[in-house]
Write an enzyme that holds these catalytic residues in place. Structure first.
Site, short mmCIF file in Angstrom:
data_model
loop_
_atom_site.label_atom_id
_atom_site.label_comp_id
_atom_site.label_asym_id
_atom_site.label_seq_id
_atom_site.Cartn_x
_atom_site.Cartn_y
_atom_site.Cartn_z
N GLY A 53 0.93 -1.25 0.07
CA GLY A 53 -0.02 -0.01 -0.13
C GLY A 53 1.06 1.20 -0.03
N SER A 54 0.28 2.16 -0.42
CA SER A 54 1.00 3.70 -0.36
C SER A 54 0.80 4.05 1.11
CB SER A 54 0.50 4.58 -1.35
OG SER A 54 0.67 4.17 -2.80
N GLY A 55 1.62 5.38 1.37
CA GLY A 55 1.61 5.94 2.47
C GLY A 55 2.81 5.40 3.38
N HIS A 56 3.64 4.74 2.93
CA HIS A 56 4.97 4.31 3.74
C HIS A 56 6.14 5.09 3.10
CE1 HIS A 56 2.38 1.24 5.48
NE2 HIS A 56 2.25 0.75 4.37
N LYS A 104 6.39 -7.48 2.25
CA LYS A 104 6.32 -7.38 3.72
C LYS A 104 5.13 -8.21 3.91
CE LYS A 104 6.39 -3.01 4.21
NZ LYS A 104 6.53 -2.32 2.91
N ASP A 109 -1.11 -8.08 0.56
CA ASP A 109 -0.16 -7.91 -0.27
C ASP A 109 0.43 -9.35 -0.52
OD1 ASP A 109 0.24 -5.22 0.00
OD2 ASP A 109 1.24 -5.42 1.83
N HIS A 220 0.28 0.49 9.69
CA HIS A 220 -1.18 1.20 9.36
C HIS A 220 -1.91 1.50 10.58
CE1 HIS A 220 0.18 -2.09 6.75
NE2 HIS A 220 0.19 -1.39 5.89
#
Lengths: 332, 332
Positions: A53-56, A104, A109, A220
């Site tokens: 996911g994005s945001g990392h 990860k 994922d 998250h």
């Protein structure tokens, strides 16, 4: 919520567009599919792909470049990349030497990378292997995970395996083995002082009192080990560092790389205060430090807090950690 | 206030201690005086020193290394470095080739660097020159400044002058001239979405409503040009980018370096959204982009927001921007 964004639904697209426009000579991408890859016509190596996911950020698209990743698949904020994006990325970046997926450990994922792997096998290539990264010692299972979560230790896996993949004649199986070996030797744990706020929700992902800390928080905002009262840096850094040390366990005279990783909203100055404390603890235990990495490597949007990762080293890891990289996230 | 700190009065000491422990081979320092300098016995060059209040990390101590600064003097958070620290740093780092002070334009910093310069002249050396950096187009005078403030454009000055200073035979006067030339060609402006909180005060430095933006904010939370209503990234980035362009002014076919600088608490993903917008605006004006720098370069503790800097380039600036650096702030 005030952020430097336009519409919440355009955040990932516009971020990756900014990444491409800032690096026109080195990166290419398919923005609609959130795929970023190396623009290198001479690439002749096993390809390494990561995604989540994005945001990392800077994880992972900002690590695409010589000596690290060959492509990254970004999902929407905190959601897995799509199956077809992973399949497309593998086809784009493969040079006939095969593709290694570094993933990860989160259920979504894993599922999409596994399906992509099966689909590519069904379609007759490229040849794919997958290594799951699960360095977080905080909890056994979690909201989005069966087993341990993968956190900032993943960056050591990308760095070492990416460096190795640039060497002449290295094959997919040996890279897979190396990735597993790095994963077995890295441990991490973090804590949050403040929750993150996703653009879509617009309010904090979890509630944390003005005098509280979430020990072992997930990337998250998943619950960690324990909700603690706020305490000085010396105490909280001691708790997470000792949790990491005891887990492997790291022993006196081990040589390690240290990573103090900011979660996105914590200034670099505070991360260096944390680093000083970690290094004092390691010194007190006769654990030898080879190199210290202090920055935002794997974040949770604007979450405040940090994680500590330790990697037990051998001579090959040390050599590969020091190999040059040419990636978009940089200072100069 | 929740931060990764121990006692507020120990924040700067512990941060610089962490910096030294993380870079034991390359940096030395006198922590009591908040001086950080290059640990390089073969240094034979004009020495470059910068300094200002702490809280702007990585500016400046984190830029001490080959190709950039030779020493940095940090003050307490948002307060000038002391006179005697500046004098001591100059004496420590001088190799008989003279010392160039690069100082962002704030009254307290200027006063102490000027006094240090006079004291060193009185004491018979080292030979010192000073260049004042004032790239912020937001306001004419400000809380802590007569004239324009120095902000993130200073990083371009350190980088270019630092690179030049490593070249054979370069003298103090030519470096001073180069620093002035970079300063004349760089312009910046920023905005805040959220105030910073100093450890000593423990509450926000200024009040900003949940729907407000401070346009042209200073690095210490000084008032800017105007208090605006919160607006999408496209609009606010357009306002600051055009203010910067119009000031020099930058013209069609100029070639520039672009810096999108986070103020400390804004995640890197948002900075890349901003970068994409800046680059689109420049393209629309036929201003050619040589290289784009996106990161936290000159911050205000945990302030949220960013600044945009443009540097008009010539061939020498381009060459020196691309010269290698070896500084503690890095990824790998």
């Amino acid at each position: 919520m005030k952020k430097i964004i336009n519409k919440p639904e355009d955040v990932v697209y516009e971020m990756l567009k900014g990444l491409l426009s800032s690096n026109p000579d080195k990166l290419a991408g398919i923005l609609e599919k959130r795929i970023i890859y190396r623009k290198d016509p001479y690439l002749n190596k096993v390809a390494i792909i990561s995604g989540s996911g994005s945001g990392h950020e800077p994880d992972q698209a900002f690590y695409v470049g010589k000596g690290m990743l060959d492509a990254a698949c970004a999902g929407p904020v905190f959601a897995a990349p799509t199956l077809d994006a992973i399949v497309d990325a593998a086809k784009i970046i493969d040079r006939g030497r095969g593709v290694l997926f570094l993933v990860k450990n989160y259920t979504g994922d894993r599922a999409n990378f596994e399906m992509a792997s099966e689909m590519l096998e069904f379609e007759g290539g490229p040849n794919v292997e997958t290594v799951i990264i699960n360095d977080d010692v905080a909890v056994k299972d979690s909201t989005f995970t069966a087993g341990r979560r993968g956190v900032a230790g993943a960056i050591f896996v990308y760095k070492i395996v990416g460096a190795k993949s640039e060497e002449e004649g290295v094959n997919l199986q040996s890279l897979k083995k190396l990735a597993m070996q790095v994963n077995e030797n890295v441990r991490s744990m973090g804590f949050a002082l403040k929750s993150c706020t996703t653009p879509a929700k617009g309010s904090p992902t979890f509630e944390l009192g003005s005098d509280e800390i979430e020990l072992g928080v997930g990337l998250h905002g998943e619950p960690g080990r324990q909700r603690l009262k706020y305490m000085p840096a010396n105490e909280i850094i001691k708790i997470i560092t000792e949790s990491v040390i005891e887990d492997l366990p790291f022993r006196p005279f081990d040589e390690v790389a240290v990573m103090v990783n900011g979660l996105g909203g914590t200034p670099i100055g505070e991360l260096y205060i944390a680093a000083g404390i970690v290094l004092d603890i390691l010194k007190g235990k006769n654990i030898k430090v080879f190199r210290t990495y202090v920055n935002n490597f794997c974040t949770s949007l604007d979450m405040e807090g940090c994680s500590v990762s330790l990697l037990r080293l051998n001579e090959e890891f040390k050599r590969l950690l020091c190999a040059p990289v040419d990636i978009p996230i940089r200072y100069f």
